[in-house]
Design a protein around this motif. Structure first.
Motif, mmCIF file in Angstrom:
data_model
loop_
_atom_site.group_PDB
_atom_site.id
_atom_site.type_symbol
_atom_site.label_atom_id
_atom_site.label_comp_id
_atom_site.label_asym_id
_atom_site.label_seq_id
_atom_site.Cartn_x
_atom_site.Cartn_y
_atom_site.Cartn_z
ATOM 1 N N GLN A 28 0.836 -1.205 0.000
ATOM 2 C CA GLN A 28 0.000 0.000 0.000
ATOM 3 C C GLN A 28 0.872 1.257 0.000
ATOM 4 O O GLN A 28 0.575 2.222 -0.698
ATOM 5 C CB GLN A 28 -0.925 -0.011 1.223
ATOM 6 N N LEU A 29 1.949 1.247 0.793
ATOM 7 C CA LEU A 29 2.846 2.397 0.845
ATOM 8 C C LEU A 29 3.535 2.607 -0.500
ATOM 9 O O LEU A 29 3.709 3.739 -0.952
ATOM 10 C CB LEU A 29 3.891 2.206 1.948
ATOM 11 N N THR A 30 3.910 1.506 -1.148
ATOM 12 C CA THR A 30 4.542 1.598 -2.469
ATOM 13 C C THR A 30 3.562 2.172 -3.498
ATOM 14 O O THR A 30 3.936 2.993 -4.342
ATOM 15 C CB THR A 30 5.023 0.213 -2.925
ATOM 16 N N VAL A 153 1.792 12.394 13.016
ATOM 17 C CA VAL A 153 2.569 13.245 13.921
ATOM 18 C C VAL A 153 3.752 12.458 14.453
ATOM 19 O O VAL A 153 4.888 12.929 14.436
ATOM 20 C CB VAL A 153 1.708 13.749 15.098
ATOM 21 N N VAL A 154 3.490 11.243 14.947
ATOM 22 C CA VAL A 154 4.544 10.374 15.481
ATOM 23 C C VAL A 154 4.529 9.044 14.731
ATOM 24 O O VAL A 154 3.480 8.516 14.396
ATOM 25 C CB VAL A 154 4.353 10.127 16.994
ATOM 26 N N ARG A 155 5.716 8.544 14.464
ATOM 27 C CA ARG A 155 5.880 7.230 13.843
ATOM 28 C C ARG A 155 7.098 6.560 14.461
ATOM 29 O O ARG A 155 8.012 7.230 14.958
ATOM 30 C CB ARG A 155 6.083 7.356 12.314
ATOM 31 N N THR A 156 7.133 5.245 14.422
ATOM 32 C CA THR A 156 8.323 4.569 14.928
ATOM 33 C C THR A 156 9.496 4.858 13.993
ATOM 34 O O THR A 156 9.327 4.945 12.765
ATOM 35 C CB THR A 156 8.127 3.047 15.041
ATOM 36 N N TYR A 157 10.652 5.010 14.574
ATOM 37 C CA TYR A 157 11.867 5.258 13.799
ATOM 38 C C TYR A 157 12.104 4.127 12.806
ATOM 39 O O TYR A 157 12.456 4.360 11.648
ATOM 40 C CB TYR A 157 13.047 5.395 14.757
ATOM 41 N N GLU A 158 11.875 2.904 13.249
ATOM 42 C CA GLU A 158 12.086 1.738 12.389
ATOM 43 C C GLU A 158 11.210 1.784 11.150
ATOM 44 O O GLU A 158 11.675 1.518 10.033
ATOM 45 C CB GLU A 158 11.810 0.453 13.175
ATOM 46 N N VAL A 160 9.867 4.378 9.662
ATOM 47 C CA VAL A 160 10.270 5.468 8.768
ATOM 48 C C VAL A 160 11.546 5.092 8.014
ATOM 49 O O VAL A 160 11.660 5.325 6.806
ATOM 50 C CB VAL A 160 10.460 6.779 9.553
ATOM 51 N N VAL A 161 12.505 4.506 8.717
ATOM 52 C CA VAL A 161 13.753 4.083 8.066
ATOM 53 C C VAL A 161 13.460 3.079 6.960
ATOM 54 O O VAL A 161 14.058 3.130 5.874
ATOM 55 C CB VAL A 161 14.728 3.487 9.103
ATOM 56 N N ASN A 162 12.533 2.164 7.195
ATOM 57 C CA ASN A 162 12.168 1.186 6.168
ATOM 58 C C ASN A 162 11.525 1.860 4.963
ATOM 59 O O ASN A 162 11.775 1.475 3.816
ATOM 60 C CB ASN A 162 11.213 0.141 6.755
ATOM 61 N N PRO A 168 13.283 8.027 -0.564
ATOM 62 C CA PRO A 168 14.399 8.751 0.062
ATOM 63 C C PRO A 168 14.031 10.160 0.538
ATOM 64 O O PRO A 168 14.618 10.657 1.497
ATOM 65 C CB PRO A 168 15.450 8.808 -1.064
ATOM 66 N N ASP A 169 13.043 10.788 -0.108
ATOM 67 C CA ASP A 169 12.683 12.147 0.261
ATOM 68 C C ASP A 169 12.130 12.237 1.682
ATOM 69 O O ASP A 169 12.142 13.305 2.297
ATOM 70 C CB ASP A 169 11.645 12.697 -0.731
ATOM 71 N N LEU A 170 11.661 11.125 2.219
ATOM 72 C CA LEU A 170 11.127 11.128 3.581
ATOM 73 C C LEU A 170 12.194 11.479 4.612
ATOM 74 O O LEU A 170 11.878 11.909 5.718
ATOM 75 C CB LEU A 170 10.536 9.759 3.927
#
Length: 217
Positions: A28-30, A153-158, A160-162, A168-170
């Motif tokens: 879905q994100l893709t 507003v908040v997301r886990t670091y893991e 977002v890194v994934n 990459p713009d994230l």
């Protein structure tokens, strides 16, 4: 604008899944990332050509250009010429006069810009509720407060890194420096979305429930 409407529906679908505590898949994100690329290619680039080319001839030698995107306002292109005002155009024909310089102080503290203010409000909430989980934190600061329901507003670091691996713009849309991360009691590292526009007023209303907030123009 077909592509923008599709993006809005995609963001709304992700927000609904999160409200129902259902997972958002990588597929879905893709798919959303592909929609964003299509939007850039078919709507944004033509908009830049039609609306911003007249500025190029007047300050082509001293030009700085930035491009930003939010689900609410579409893609915003900013051109800054040396010793000249900032010109901002958005693909949905919204016009703003420039960057807002207002700062916000929490309980008499140091005035902060929007992104630092959001970080400090979330950090203080976690400190006041040491056993809080990421799911509980997202309910206190729901994704609808953000310009981007997908990024919230908040997301886990893991997580977002994934996502950065394919988007990459994230990397410049979240506060990712070690000192900017918030660690919950269960070890989960949390990162804060840093793109704040008109939706900031919604976050401010939530912050004012917990703190005395002063504004400095």
């Amino acid at each position: 604008m077909m592509e923008f409407e599709q993006l809005q529906k995609a963001y709304e679908a992700v927000e609904l899944l999160k409200t129902l505590d259902l997972p958002v898949s990588d597929e879905q994100l893709t798919a959303i990332a592909d929609l964003e690329k299509k939007y850039l290619r078919e709507s944004v680039i033509p908009n830049i050509k039609n609306n911003l080319e007249p500025f190029f001839s007047s300050f082509i030698n001293n030009i700085k250009m930035t491009i930003d995107f939010s689900p609410e306002e579409g893609l915003i292109t900013s051109i800054i010429g040396e010793n000249r005002p900032t010109f901002i155009e958005s693909v949905n024909d919204s016009h703003v006069e420039g960057r807002e310089r207002t700062k916000y102080a929490i309980d008499g503290g140091t005035p902060l810009n929007k992104r630092r203010f959001v970080l400090e409000v979330v950090r203080k909430y976690v400190e006041a509720h040491p056993g809080i989980t990421i799911d509980e934190l997202e309910r206190v600061f729901p994704s609808r407060l953000s310009n981007s329901p997908l990024n919230g507003v908040v997301r886990t670091y893991e997580s977002v890194v994934n996502r950065i691996k394919t988007q990459p713009d994230l990397q410049k849309r979240f506060l990712l420096e070690p000192e900017e991360l918030i660690t919950l009691s269960d070890g989960t590292k949390v990162t804060i979305y840093n793109q704040w526009g008109r939706a900031f007023s919604q976050f401010l209303q939530v912050a004012q429930k917990f703190h005395n907030v002063e504004c400095f123009e």
